[in-house]
Design a protein around this motif. Sequence first.
Motif, PDB file in Angstrom:
ATOM      1  N   ASN A   1       0.886  -1.068  -0.158  1.00 57.11           N
ATOM      2  CA  ASN A   1       0.113   0.096  -0.144  1.00 57.11           C
ATOM      3  C   ASN A   1       0.875   1.493   0.011  1.00 57.11           C
ATOM      4  O   ASN A   1       1.421   1.531   0.898  1.00 57.11           O
ATOM      5  CB  ASN A   1      -0.947  -0.034   1.041  1.00 57.11           C
ATOM      6  N   LEU A   2       0.858   1.819  -1.072  1.00 58.13           N
ATOM      7  CA  LEU A   2       1.863   3.148  -1.063  1.00 58.13           C
ATOM      8  C   LEU A   2       1.172   4.280  -0.612  1.00 58.13           C
ATOM      9  O   LEU A   2       1.942   5.423  -0.288  1.00 58.13           O
ATOM     10  CB  LEU A   2       2.042   3.309  -2.693  1.00 58.13           C
ATOM     11  N   ALA A   3       0.034   4.400   0.041  1.00 55.17           N
ATOM     12  CA  ALA A   3      -0.408   5.170   0.825  1.00 55.17           C
ATOM     13  C   ALA A   3      -0.232   5.125   2.312  1.00 55.17           C
ATOM     14  O   ALA A   3      -0.875   6.061   2.837  1.00 55.17           O
ATOM     15  CB  ALA A   3      -1.723   5.451   0.427  1.00 55.17           C
ATOM     16  N   GLN A   4       0.532   4.100   2.595  1.00 55.57           N
ATOM     17  CA  GLN A   4       0.599   3.736   4.029  1.00 55.57           C
ATOM     18  C   GLN A   4       1.154   5.108   5.028  1.00 55.57           C
ATOM     19  O   GLN A   4       0.874   5.584   5.947  1.00 55.57           O
ATOM     20  CB  GLN A   4       1.231   2.547   4.344  1.00 55.57           C
ATOM     21  N   GLY A   5       2.247   5.651   4.411  1.00 53.34           N
ATOM     22  CA  GLY A   5       2.797   6.881   4.714  1.00 53.34           C
ATOM     23  C   GLY A   5       1.827   7.989   4.936  1.00 53.34           C
ATOM     24  O   GLY A   5       1.830   8.625   5.945  1.00 53.34           O
ATOM     25  N   ASP A   6       0.891   8.059   4.180  1.00 56.78           N
ATOM     26  CA  ASP A   6       0.093   9.330   4.134  1.00 56.78           C
ATOM     27  C   ASP A   6      -1.074   8.880   5.222  1.00 56.78           C
ATOM     28  O   ASP A   6      -1.664   9.939   5.786  1.00 56.78           O
ATOM     29  CB  ASP A   6      -0.716   9.393   2.798  1.00 56.78           C
TER      30      ASP A   6
END
Lengths: 312, 328
Positions: A43-48
């Motif tokens: 999930n590339l949005a985990q940081g967000d």
Amino acid sequence: MDFLAEQLPIVVQQLIAGLAYGCIYGLVALGYNFIWNAVGIVNLAQGDFVMVGGYLYAASFVPVVASWLGPGSAGSSFWTALLLTAVGMVLVGMVSQRIVYYPLRASHPRTIMISTMALSIFLKNFAIVAWGTYPVATSGLFGQKWFRFDLFGLGTVTVLYQYVFILVFTAILLVVQSAFFSRTRLGRSMRAVAQDQLAASLMGINTPLIIAITFAYASILAGVAGVLLAPIFLVSQAMGSIGLKAYTASIVGGFGNVIGALVGGLLVGSIEVLSASYVSSVYKDAIVFVVLIAFLLLRPQGLFGKKVIGSL
Amino acid sequence: MGIRSLSMKDKTLIGIILVLAALYPLITNSYMKFVLMTGIVNALLVVGLHFIFGLTGQLHMAMAAFWGVGSYAFALAVTRLSWPYWLGVFAAIVAVGLLGLLLGFPTLRLKGFYLAITTIGFGEIVRLILLNWAPVTGGVFGVAGLPRPTIGPLQFGKNQPFYYLLLAILALLTLAARMIEHSKYGAAFRAVHDDELAAEAVGLDPTRLKILAFVLCGVYAGIGGAMYASLMQYISPEVYTLERSQMLAMMLVIGGMGSLPGAIMGSVLLTFLPEVLRFLQQWYLAVYGAIVIVIIVYRPTGLWGIWVRATEWIATLLKRRGDTRGAA
């Protein structure tokens, strides 16, 4: 020898800070790993999600909850805000997976990764609309209070209370988590789905629901990381950059490995803090990413992972 | 060879270039003219990205690094070294081509997510170097006073001639990309995209093909980077971020992955979309992100797919009219 004695308290001080950051990276990395194990995507949005957690905390802690509970209730309002943030993150995780994962679950993982990237762009820009472009300052349980202790008569070590709090909180969270996964029905279902989706659904487990819950749990972990980080960092869109450090933690520990995520996080945090003070403060992030690339090239399975070259 | 023998893709490509040529004088607002020029430069970059991301299917998230190194190589060659303009562009091509090789050689054995994450890390490293290696790159102040090109007696200093030069470069590079796509390399790239193991089984070498795609992408990014620097006449490190890499990837995705006309449509339209959505004020970027998600999830073939369906629909309508006329 004198030099060493002089340096030691400073190094210990920095290591404590590094380990505290490491816990944060570890929590976010755990989120990656649970989702990876359940559905085989990153999930590339985990940081967000960390950023969203930070904002939810700032929004619920500062004006709303403090006004409900009256002045002087910082202690209790912290826990309430933490709870509200966790509830908010469950919603964020569930809704996100429904929109960017579920409709694409049969597509190539590449497509899902692109859609999580689009989610990342959306969340960053949504945060600008909802909370503005100025960083928000928050305080935790301890504000900017410093914790001092004597190191075997060699000198005094001075660290933020928040760092110690992060270490203790993460340790407790991990104990609770491991009990949850081994003792509760839901936790065991989540593990079953991570091991073998088909077998789990044949055993009568509602797989789509468990996957949604896994996403929700990963978002809670990211949200908690945001809450823990908020008093040290300012809450801003830049918080999303934690994401890449947390990948590094996952890779160093071995992707998909639960203990690896934490050990990787602690290593990355320590490397970051030590290279900031002994190598170069402007290149500290670059050094972390060099470690990331070196691991990917030389030991892609990480410290604890099994060799999984075929599925890379 | 008449126009009827051209494929739908080729006709669309020619159409897009002609529309872009006609569009410039039709736009009266000088700011919008500048946005259009930026759109052409983005298209140069996205056509480069098409090789590695669209055709070969590798998630390349360091496009901003490629683009930035292209801009800086050009800018430093023409200012610090006082090289002639086109030699500077050549320096940019060589620099980013080599960068593609440098990134490609060790990393392209990695697949999927691992490659994507490596390129994100690589992009951040390059960004930090551009920002902090002040003696060479000028640090936060960037490099100013960059020239517009001349070819013999022809001057491209003004925006209008420069726009048509950019468009001519885009047309040439698109033609080259189209030829590569239809060569045996294009077929091999697609084979790697569809199934790497199967590609290997029929005797292709996926790693070498991916490196080739990376280097091609680097060449295009070098030209795009140099043209961006020449367009802005000033560069600074804060544009070459991960967000821009994501945005360039989104242009390709929204245009329609794997389709060259889609790549150009996506880059020009997405460059304009924020301007069109400006009336939404602070909401526009969030709406923009939401539109991107909706297209990826519900229209995976992107603008190209929409265009194909629209033209088919118009063709059947026309045919039906022709049939009824014939019957009467």
